[in-house]
Scaffold this motif. Sequence first.
Motif, PDB file in Angstrom:
ATOM      1  N   ALA A   1     -27.858  12.188  50.389  1.00 46.59           N
ATOM      2  CA  ALA A   1     -27.057  11.233  51.152  1.00 46.59           C
ATOM      3  C   ALA A   1     -27.700   9.858  51.091  1.00 46.59           C
ATOM      4  O   ALA A   1     -28.931   9.737  51.109  1.00 46.59           O
ATOM      5  N   ALA A   2     -26.879   8.825  51.001  1.00 43.09           N
ATOM      6  CA  ALA A   2     -27.402   7.461  50.936  1.00 43.09           C
ATOM      7  C   ALA A   2     -26.319   6.487  51.373  1.00 43.09           C
ATOM      8  O   ALA A   2     -25.124   6.723  51.136  1.00 43.09           O
ATOM      9  N   PRO A   3     -26.696   5.384  52.034  1.00 44.39           N
ATOM     10  CA  PRO A   3     -25.716   4.352  52.373  1.00 44.39           C
ATOM     11  C   PRO A   3     -25.189   3.697  51.102  1.00 44.39           C
ATOM     12  O   PRO A   3     -25.920   3.568  50.109  1.00 44.39           O
ATOM     13  N   LEU A   4     -23.927   3.315  51.123  1.00 45.14           N
ATOM     14  CA  LEU A   4     -23.318   2.670  49.968  1.00 45.14           C
ATOM     15  C   LEU A   4     -23.460   1.159  50.096  1.00 45.14           C
ATOM     16  O   LEU A   4     -23.014   0.563  51.079  1.00 45.14           O
ATOM     17  N   ARG A   5     -24.078   0.548  49.096  1.00 39.06           N
ATOM     18  CA  ARG A   5     -24.258  -0.903  49.081  1.00 39.06           C
ATOM     19  C   ARG A   5     -23.657  -1.477  47.806  1.00 39.06           C
ATOM     20  O   ARG A   5     -23.485  -0.769  46.811  1.00 39.06           O
ATOM     21  N   PHE A   6     -23.366  -2.750  47.850  1.00 36.53           N
ATOM     22  CA  PHE A   6     -22.780  -3.409  46.686  1.00 36.53           C
ATOM     23  C   PHE A   6     -23.161  -4.882  46.699  1.00 36.53           C
ATOM     24  O   PHE A   6     -23.504  -5.440  47.752  1.00 36.53           O
ATOM     25  N   ARG A   7     -23.112  -5.506  45.538  1.00 32.15           N
ATOM     26  CA  ARG A   7     -23.352  -6.941  45.460  1.00 32.15           C
ATOM     27  C   ARG A   7     -22.003  -7.641  45.489  1.00 32.15           C
ATOM     28  O   ARG A   7     -21.094  -7.281  44.729  1.00 32.15           O
TER      29      ARG A   7
ATOM     30  N   LEU B   1     -27.955  -5.405  38.330  1.00 34.43           N
ATOM     31  CA  LEU B   1     -26.978  -6.484  38.188  1.00 34.43           C
ATOM     32  C   LEU B   1     -25.770  -6.265  39.085  1.00 34.43           C
ATOM     33  O   LEU B   1     -25.382  -7.153  39.839  1.00 34.43           O
ATOM     34  N   HIS B   2     -25.151  -5.092  39.017  1.00 32.88           N
ATOM     35  CA  HIS B   2     -23.875  -4.879  39.713  1.00 32.88           C
ATOM     36  C   HIS B   2     -23.879  -3.597  40.541  1.00 32.88           C
ATOM     37  O   HIS B   2     -23.094  -2.670  40.269  1.00 32.88           O
ATOM     38  N   PRO B   3     -24.745  -3.501  41.564  1.00 31.65           N
ATOM     39  CA  PRO B   3     -24.640  -2.341  42.461  1.00 31.65           C
ATOM     40  C   PRO B   3     -23.243  -2.307  43.064  1.00 31.65           C
ATOM     41  O   PRO B   3     -22.704  -3.341  43.459  1.00 31.65           O
ATOM     42  N   THR B   4     -22.654  -1.113  43.129  1.00 32.79           N
ATOM     43  CA  THR B   4     -21.264  -1.021  43.541  1.00 32.79           C
ATOM     44  C   THR B   4     -21.020   0.264  44.315  1.00 32.79           C
ATOM     45  O   THR B   4     -21.799   1.219  44.216  1.00 32.79           O
ATOM     46  N   THR B   5     -19.948   0.293  45.078  1.00 32.40           N
ATOM     47  CA  THR B   5     -19.540   1.548  45.696  1.00 32.40           C
ATOM     48  C   THR B   5     -18.976   2.454  44.595  1.00 32.40           C
ATOM     49  O   THR B   5     -18.507   1.962  43.570  1.00 32.40           O
ATOM     50  N   PRO B   6     -18.996   3.773  44.790  1.00 31.59           N
ATOM     51  CA  PRO B   6     -18.662   4.693  43.693  1.00 31.59           C
ATOM     52  C   PRO B   6     -17.183   5.022  43.558  1.00 31.59           C
ATOM     53  O   PRO B   6     -16.829   5.997  42.895  1.00 31.59           O
ATOM     54  N   ASP B   7     -16.307   4.220  44.127  1.00 29.55           N
ATOM     55  CA  ASP B   7     -14.907   4.613  44.278  1.00 29.55           C
ATOM     56  C   ASP B   7     -14.110   4.611  42.980  1.00 29.55           C
ATOM     57  O   ASP B   7     -13.028   5.199  42.922  1.00 29.55           O
ATOM     58  N   LEU B   8     -14.596   3.965  41.933  1.00 32.89           N
ATOM     59  CA  LEU B   8     -13.977   4.062  40.613  1.00 32.89           C
ATOM     60  C   LEU B   8     -14.838   4.874  39.652  1.00 32.89           C
ATOM     61  O   LEU B   8     -14.520   4.971  38.474  1.00 32.89           O
ATOM     62  N   ALA B   9     -15.947   5.419  40.178  1.00 31.56           N
ATOM     63  CA  ALA B   9     -16.857   6.237  39.360  1.00 31.56           C
ATOM     64  C   ALA B   9     -17.257   5.503  38.090  1.00 31.56           C
ATOM     65  O   ALA B   9     -17.262   6.064  37.000  1.00 31.56           O
ATOM     66  N   GLN B  10     -17.637   4.223  38.253  1.00 34.36           N
ATOM     67  CA  GLN B  10     -17.916   3.394  37.075  1.00 34.36           C
ATOM     68  C   GLN B  10     -19.306   2.759  37.052  1.00 34.36           C
ATOM     69  O   GLN B  10     -19.642   2.068  36.103  1.00 34.36           O
ATOM     70  N   GLY B  11     -20.124   2.979  38.083  1.00 39.45           N
ATOM     71  CA  GLY B  11     -21.421   2.319  38.114  1.00 39.45           C
ATOM     72  C   GLY B  11     -22.284   2.644  36.915  1.00 39.45           C
ATOM     73  O   GLY B  11     -22.760   1.759  36.196  1.00 39.45           O
ATOM     74  N   ALA B  12     -22.500   3.943  36.657  1.00 31.76           N
ATOM     75  CA  ALA B  12     -23.330   4.357  35.524  1.00 31.76           C
ATOM     76  C   ALA B  12     -22.647   4.057  34.199  1.00 31.76           C
ATOM     77  O   ALA B  12     -23.312   3.703  33.211  1.00 31.76           O
ATOM     78  N   CYS B  13     -21.321   4.191  34.158  1.00 30.80           N
ATOM     79  CA  CYS B  13     -20.586   3.907  32.922  1.00 30.80           C
ATOM     80  C   CYS B  13     -20.752   2.448  32.502  1.00 30.80           C
ATOM     81  O   CYS B  13     -20.996   2.134  31.327  1.00 30.80           O
TER      82      CYS B  13
ATOM     83  N   SER C   1     -13.807  -1.671  42.959  1.00 30.49           N
ATOM     84  CA  SER C   1     -14.336  -0.458  43.583  1.00 30.49           C
ATOM     85  C   SER C   1     -14.291  -0.555  45.098  1.00 30.49           C
ATOM     86  O   SER C   1     -13.920   0.400  45.795  1.00 30.49           O
ATOM     87  N   TYR C   2     -14.674  -1.707  45.626  1.00 28.55           N
ATOM     88  CA  TYR C   2     -14.685  -1.875  47.075  1.00 28.55           C
ATOM     89  C   TYR C   2     -13.272  -1.763  47.648  1.00 28.55           C
ATOM     90  O   TYR C   2     -13.040  -1.079  48.650  1.00 28.55           O
ATOM     91  N   VAL C   3     -12.293  -2.413  47.006  1.00 29.73           N
ATOM     92  CA  VAL C   3     -10.918  -2.397  47.514  1.00 29.73           C
ATOM     93  C   VAL C   3     -10.338  -0.993  47.443  1.00 29.73           C
ATOM     94  O   VAL C   3      -9.711  -0.505  48.401  1.00 29.73           O
ATOM     95  N   VAL C   4     -10.543  -0.306  46.310  1.00 30.22           N
ATOM     96  CA  VAL C   4     -10.004   1.051  46.161  1.00 30.22           C
ATOM     97  C   VAL C   4     -10.613   1.978  47.209  1.00 30.22           C
ATOM     98  O   VAL C   4      -9.910   2.785  47.829  1.00 30.22           O
ATOM     99  N   GLY C   5     -11.916   1.866  47.445  1.00 32.93           N
ATOM    100  CA  GLY C   5     -12.560   2.705  48.447  1.00 32.93           C
ATOM    101  C   GLY C   5     -12.028   2.443  49.838  1.00 32.93           C
ATOM    102  O   GLY C   5     -11.790   3.380  50.615  1.00 32.93           O
ATOM    103  N   PHE C   6     -11.829   1.179  50.172  1.00 32.40           N
ATOM    104  CA  PHE C   6     -11.319   0.822  51.497  1.00 32.40           C
ATOM    105  C   PHE C   6      -9.940   1.418  51.730  1.00 32.40           C
ATOM    106  O   PHE C   6      -9.661   2.012  52.783  1.00 32.40           O
ATOM    107  N   VAL C   7      -9.065   1.290  50.746  1.00 34.23           N
ATOM    108  CA  VAL C   7      -7.695   1.776  50.898  1.00 34.23           C
ATOM    109  C   VAL C   7      -7.661   3.301  50.931  1.00 34.23           C
ATOM    110  O   VAL C   7      -6.985   3.914  51.771  1.00 34.23           O
ATOM    111  N   GLN C   8      -8.386   3.952  50.032  1.00 36.35           N
ATOM    112  CA  GLN C   8      -8.319   5.413  49.953  1.00 36.35           C
ATOM    113  C   GLN C   8      -8.951   6.091  51.166  1.00 36.35           C
ATOM    114  O   GLN C   8      -8.534   7.172  51.558  1.00 36.35           O
TER     115      GLN C   8
END
Length: 405
Positions: free
Chosen positions: A260-266, A289-301, A358-365
């Motif tokens: 478990a970890a808090p979700l942070r983003f730039r 460079l671009h820490p992001t929430t995981p809502d599009l599953a794209q951080g590592a990609c 990612s942030y917008v998609v996570g907020f809405v979903q």
Amino acid sequence: MQREQAAEDIVIAGLAVALGLHRKGVRSVVLESSPTLRTSGFAFMTWTNAFRALDALGVGDKMRSQHQQIQGLRVMSSATGEIMQELDLRVQGKRGPHEARCVSRNELLRALEEELPTGTIRYSSKIVSTEEDGNANILHLSDGSTFRAKVLIGCDGINSVVARWLGLAKPSDSGRTATRGHAKYPEGHGFEPKFLQLVGKGFRAGLVPCNDADVYWFFTWSPSPDAAMKQFVLTKLRSTKVPPQVLEAIERSEMNDVLAAPLRFRSPLSLLFTSSISKGNVCVAGDALHPTTPDLAQGACTALEDAVVLARCLGEALLRTGGDGAAAEEERSRRVEAGLRQYADSRRWRSVQLTGASYVVGFVQQSDHAAVGFLRDKLMSTVLAKMVLMMPDYDCGTLSSSGAC
């Protein structure tokens, strides 16, 4: 007492960039803070854009052989249990057919390590600070030793020392927390090769098979609870219309396989207007460079995209220089700076897209607000589901000079 200073041309905190440079014929050293290769989380969704990057690095087929292809995405309302949207993840995109697999982080890191020359990775080498010294940077390590780096590439995660030195904005707290887990089925799990997402009710969850015996799941919510993590997740999900197979997967997970970890983003605005992605002979990539929430599953990609673009830009700059003496060294520094600047310019807008979307998609979903929930379930479910395929429909190019930086 300070230990003896070591000199290196290129110092990195990331295996993918190092492998990209190796493919270009450029030597580098990777500083790894832990005694061995370490991971954060069991697995991650690896989409079309990431496999294009892995193919450029020469390890794409190895990952395909170890992980099954995910054929579809199913989005379910956690409130009603209804299927809101289904997508075929093998459809044709603008740049070719889509591809998605849930890839083990350990397997990927092992594949990258195996392709690097022996001695590339230096373990137990945590960077604690850096300072300029002419056309180089002095790196201070936690054991008291120092490195003199002519090129410094920070792939050192969300708490990046290099990003802080560059002056990038401190990552913001999204107000959400994520739990991730790994369920093992020695005799086979029987799940369809589909990515299941559950949205609404103040949380977002998902489950996806990696191979015949391993299943990865996640659960995001706000705020963080005080209860035992796995029990909290089960309690929340049992009050919804979640399929029983999802609950079983969570119950099967050992506590050491639940993180478990808090979700942070730039902030995307800070990335849009900052000039600090690169400075002189220093730059950042990946979560630095671009820490992001995981809502599009794209951080590592997207970090894998960074690796290919950066290796191409920097490798071409270095391969065009040669000779000895002060003039050659000055020309080399100028080309390195220009190459890193090309990389930074190339990745800026992509990073803004990633963090913002990612942030917008996570907020809405995840929202449990009545109005947002109505719009999501009745009007926006198709749009949100298709956004998952928009970000992967991207080609970072190859490591050859024909790929634009």
